[in-house]
Design a protein around this motif. Structure first.
Motif, PDB file in Angstrom:
ATOM      1  N   THR A  80     113.750 -21.978  24.073  1.00 54.45           N
ATOM      2  CA  THR A  80     113.653 -23.425  23.770  1.00 54.45           C
ATOM      3  C   THR A  80     113.498 -24.211  25.060  1.00 54.45           C
ATOM      4  O   THR A  80     112.654 -25.108  25.174  1.00 54.45           O
ATOM      5  N   VAL A  84     110.473 -26.692  26.449  1.00 50.34           N
ATOM      6  CA  VAL A  84     110.720 -28.104  26.803  1.00 50.34           C
ATOM      7  C   VAL A  84     110.234 -28.381  28.222  1.00 50.34           C
ATOM      8  O   VAL A  84     109.581 -29.402  28.493  1.00 50.34           O
ATOM      9  N   GLU A 235     113.067 -37.570  30.058  1.00 47.15           N
ATOM     10  CA  GLU A 235     112.249 -36.792  29.113  1.00 47.15           C
ATOM     11  C   GLU A 235     112.978 -35.524  28.661  1.00 47.15           C
ATOM     12  O   GLU A 235     112.922 -35.150  27.491  1.00 47.15           O
ATOM     13  N   LEU A 238     115.679 -36.370  26.206  1.00 50.00           N
ATOM     14  CA  LEU A 238     115.099 -36.669  24.892  1.00 50.00           C
ATOM     15  C   LEU A 238     114.706 -35.389  24.155  1.00 50.00           C
ATOM     16  O   LEU A 238     115.081 -35.179  22.998  1.00 50.00           O
ATOM     17  N   ALA A 239     113.973 -34.533  24.891  1.00 48.44           N
ATOM     18  CA  ALA A 239     113.462 -33.311  24.271  1.00 48.44           C
ATOM     19  C   ALA A 239     114.599 -32.373  23.863  1.00 48.44           C
ATOM     20  O   ALA A 239     114.573 -31.779  22.780  1.00 48.44           O
ATOM     21  N   THR A 241     117.684 -33.207  23.226  1.00 47.06           N
ATOM     22  CA  THR A 241     118.433 -33.802  22.109  1.00 47.06           C
ATOM     23  C   THR A 241     117.733 -33.440  20.796  1.00 47.06           C
ATOM     24  O   THR A 241     118.363 -33.146  19.789  1.00 47.06           O
ATOM     25  N   ARG A 242     116.385 -33.451  20.872  1.00 51.12           N
ATOM     26  CA  ARG A 242     115.582 -33.161  19.676  1.00 51.12           C
ATOM     27  C   ARG A 242     115.625 -31.677  19.317  1.00 51.12           C
ATOM     28  O   ARG A 242     115.823 -31.302  18.170  1.00 51.12           O
ATOM     29  N   GLU A 243     115.465 -30.820  20.345  1.00 52.13           N
ATOM     30  CA  GLU A 243     115.306 -29.374  20.104  1.00 52.13           C
ATOM     31  C   GLU A 243     116.625 -28.617  20.082  1.00 52.13           C
ATOM     32  O   GLU A 243     116.705 -27.541  19.514  1.00 52.13           O
ATOM     33  N   SER A 245     121.010 -29.393  21.663  1.00 54.77           N
ATOM     34  CA  SER A 245     122.018 -30.463  21.697  1.00 54.77           C
ATOM     35  C   SER A 245     122.346 -30.798  23.153  1.00 54.77           C
ATOM     36  O   SER A 245     122.187 -29.975  24.048  1.00 54.77           O
TER      37      SER A 245
END
Lengths: 439, 239
Positions: A80, A84, A235, A238-239, A241-243, A245
């Motif tokens: 992951t 990112v 960035e 953000l990424a 947080t999305r993908e 934690s």
């Protein structure tokens, strides 16, 4: 013949007085330029040294929860994270996965503590270019069970190249571990803090920490441009947080890499989470406290500059009042011949501008000489925290064109302001009174 | 029609708690092209009259008319322009600008004034240069054009001042005791030079003096005492 030319000749009418006034301006310019260069150098050195010590500009750390409910430093969602990082909109020069361990090196009765950075040599081919390798070859670190240590540590341990040392450390979950590693390289301790890390391959360190070979504790990113640091951090946050934690803000005041350097990498978790909880920090976060001191010094420098400016302003203003008294007849004569009040006003202002220009040029020349002299000084042998402000033993002084322009503009405004009231007085002189006072 | 018309001019100065009556109802006219001397003892009001004619001082009462212009109606800016275009000044202390050469001192009045409506700024450079060199030749300082005032004698400095006063081709040149700081021989030469300029260029010269011998060369003599006109005559009328 122009008014500017007349003003230029008037400046050189009283050479000693003009020299003293220009010297006062030059001293102001010299001081602020040197102080700016010095605080700039301190900021650069701090960032360079921290960046070298930590090994990058943006740091991604991760924590997972151990079976016993403790948080441990580990990134297990490596796929992951790779995705990112690849999708970041800023150019990245190096991606450095790392695992770190605080260990004791033991040789007989000799013991020394060191922090071992586990690195992927193939990912960071330039990491050791600035390191002065005294003996051995850093490339040998690719073999598991090898270590490179600073020469002073080797002396403490009384070991030589090729000797084996016992490595005593804790696994990622807190159990004691004891391994035997071979010293394959010795290098000079060049760190500003006098405590260089030791190096091993990430596989070697992971083996000590008892974590899988393809996982790691943190990833350091080396950016092409330091100005992209904040963007990259935002960035990534953000990424991730999305993908995955992101670790919530806590109040221990320590950012990720620093917390691990302080050894506080295992805590009992009250609210457990799934997978890796990431934390993204950057060089600015790490250097925040030191930079606050540098900024404080910068403000003090600016305050001193303003005080000096005011003193110089008063001096120039008083000198121009004297000049006005000396030239009353001349001004009356000019006004009688048809000079408008604004001609006389401009003449005085031009003189102040010329004086300011001479002072600024003189101050800048002296500042360049000062910078060259300070840069040539070598602080490599000095010890203590002051070394944090040097890079390879030198203060990285640099005169910024922007700050020179701002200082010059300020000085010029100050010189014109100092001449403003005497100039206005000269312009308002009654020609009849002026001519009467001359006879 | 008179070039200069002084009508019942009074000038009072405050001096401490008293008022000094420097001029008390002075009236006279000056014709174009005249060589006029204002004579009288020290403190009689000669310089005050010249300051009024030169528009660098204003009357307490009365009217000063220069070339049909009532100077009391003009603003400071208009008065400065009038001085620039119409008047030239010669002072007893020469008042040359020490950092400028002889040439530059003479050129200096041509640089003054507003660029927008200043006739001297429209002069072609070569014409300006020729005119300045002509004036330098007229006052006999060809070999001193690049010298600074400190390198000149008193007489030479006053010659520069005369050339400078004529630079803008003024209608009137005012000279306040131009020979006061010179020896008698040099003083005579300066008066002679001013007379030559008056005759060559047709410029009206008004100068003050307390030397009675100078009166013989003037066209028009105004004698003043205690702020009042004692005598006012044209030499041709006396003859």
């Amino acid at each position: 013949m122009t008014w500017f030319k007349l003003a230029f000749r008037n400046v050189f009418r009283q050479k000693k007085r003009s020299f003293l006034l220009a010297s006062a301006i030059a001293f102001g310019m010299l001081s602020i330029t040197l102080l700016n260069a010095l605080t700039g150098a301190m900021a650069t050195a701090v960032k360079t040294n921290f960046s070298t010590a930590i090994g990058g500009h943006v740091y991604i750390t991760g924590e997972v929860i151990s079976p016993r409910g403790y948080s441990t430093s580990l990134i297990d969602q490596t796929a992951t994270l790779d995705q990112v990082i690849r999708s970041l909109p800023v150019p990245i020069m190096q991606v450095k996965p790392r695992s770190n361990a605080q260990v004791q090196l033991v040789n007989g009765s000799a013991v020394t503590r060191t922090r071992v950075s586990g690195i992927k040599l193939e990912n960071e081919p330039t990491s050791f270019t600035k390191l002065r390798v005294m003996q051995g070859d850093m490339r040998a670190l690719q073999q598991p069970g090898n270590i490179a240590i600073p020469l002073n540590r080797a002396k403490d341990l009384n070991v030589r190249l090729g000797d084996k040392v016992l490595v005593k450390g804790a696994t990622n979950t807190g159990q004691q571990n004891l391994l035997e590693w071979t010293i394959v390289a010795l290098f000079a301790d060049q760190s500003s803090f006098g405590r260089s890390n030791s190096y091993a391959s990430i596989v070697t360190v992971n083996n000590l920490l008892n974590i899988p070979a393809d996982q790691y504790q943190q990833v350091n990113l080396v950016l092409q441009d330091l100005n992209h640091m904040a963007t990259a951090t935002a960035e990534l946050n953000l990424a991730l947080t999305r993908e995955a934690s992101i670790k919530p803000q806590d109040d221990d005041g320590l950012v990720g890499p620093m917390r691990r350097m302080m050894g506080s990498n295992r805590t009992l978790v009250e609210n457990p989470w799934q997978g890796t909880q990431f934390e993204v920090t950057n060089l600015d976060d790490v250097t925040e406290n030191v930079m606050a001191i540098v900024r404080g010094l910068d403000w003090v420098a600016k305050l001193i500059f303003v005080i000096m400016l005011v003193i110089t302003l008063v001096g120039i203003s008083n000198s121009y009042r004297m000049v006005l008294l000396e030239r009353v007849a001349e001004i009356g004569n000019m006004r009688a011949m048809g000079a408008q009040a604004n001609n006389v006003f401009r003449l005085f202002i031009y003189e102040a501008v010329i004086l300011g220009m001479i002072g600024i040029a003189l101050g800048l020349i002296l500042a360049l000489a000062g910078v060259a002299t300070i840069e040539s000084l070598n602080f490599a042998d000095s010890r203590g925290p002051a070394r944090m402000f040097t890079v390879a033993g030198h203060l990285p002084l640099m005169i910024s064109m922007g700050s020179v322009l701002v200082s010059s503009a300020l000085i010029m405004v100050m010189a014109m302001l100092a001449a403003y009231f005497p100039a206005r007085g000269a312009a308002r002189l009654d020609p009849a009174e002026a001519l009467r006072s001359a006879t | 029609m008179s070039l200069i018309d002084f009508q019942h001019v009074h000038k009072n100065y405050p001096l401490g708690k008293t008022i000094v009556h420097a001029l008390q109802g002075v009236s006279f006219q000056v014709q174009e092209g005249d060589f006029v001397t204002i004579s009288g003892p020290s403190g009689s009001g000669k310089s005050t009259i010249l300051n009024m004619v030169g528009c660098i001082d204003t009357p307490s009462a009365g009217e000063v008319i220069i070339q049909d212009t009532h100077t009391s109606t003009l603003s400071d800016r208009q008065i400065t322009e009038l001085r620039h275009r119409t008047l030239g000044f010669i002072f007893q202390n020469f008042n040359l600008i020490p950092v400028l050469s002889v040439y530059e001192n003479i050129e200096f009045p041509l640089l003054l004034g507003d660029s927008r409506n200043d006739p001297f700024k429209q002069w072609p450079e070569q014409e300006k240069c020729d005119w300045i060199n002509y004036l330098i030749a007229q006052v006999g300082l060809e070999d001193y054009a690049q010298r600074r005032p400190a390198e000149l004698s008193g007489g030479q400095r006053q010659r520069v001042a005369i050339a400078r006063a004529l630079a803008t081709k003024p209608s009137i040149v005012l000279a306040d005791e131009p020979t006061a700081n010179l020896d008698s021989v040099t003083g005579d030469q300066i008066i002679q030079l001013m007379r030559e300029m008056n005759q060559t260029l047709g410029t009206t010269f008004v100068f003050s003096t307390h030397d009675p011998q100078v009166l013989d060369v003037a066209d028009h003599v105004i004698k003043i005492r205690d702020g009042m006109i004692e005598d006012n005559y044209r030499l041709s009328e006396r003859i």
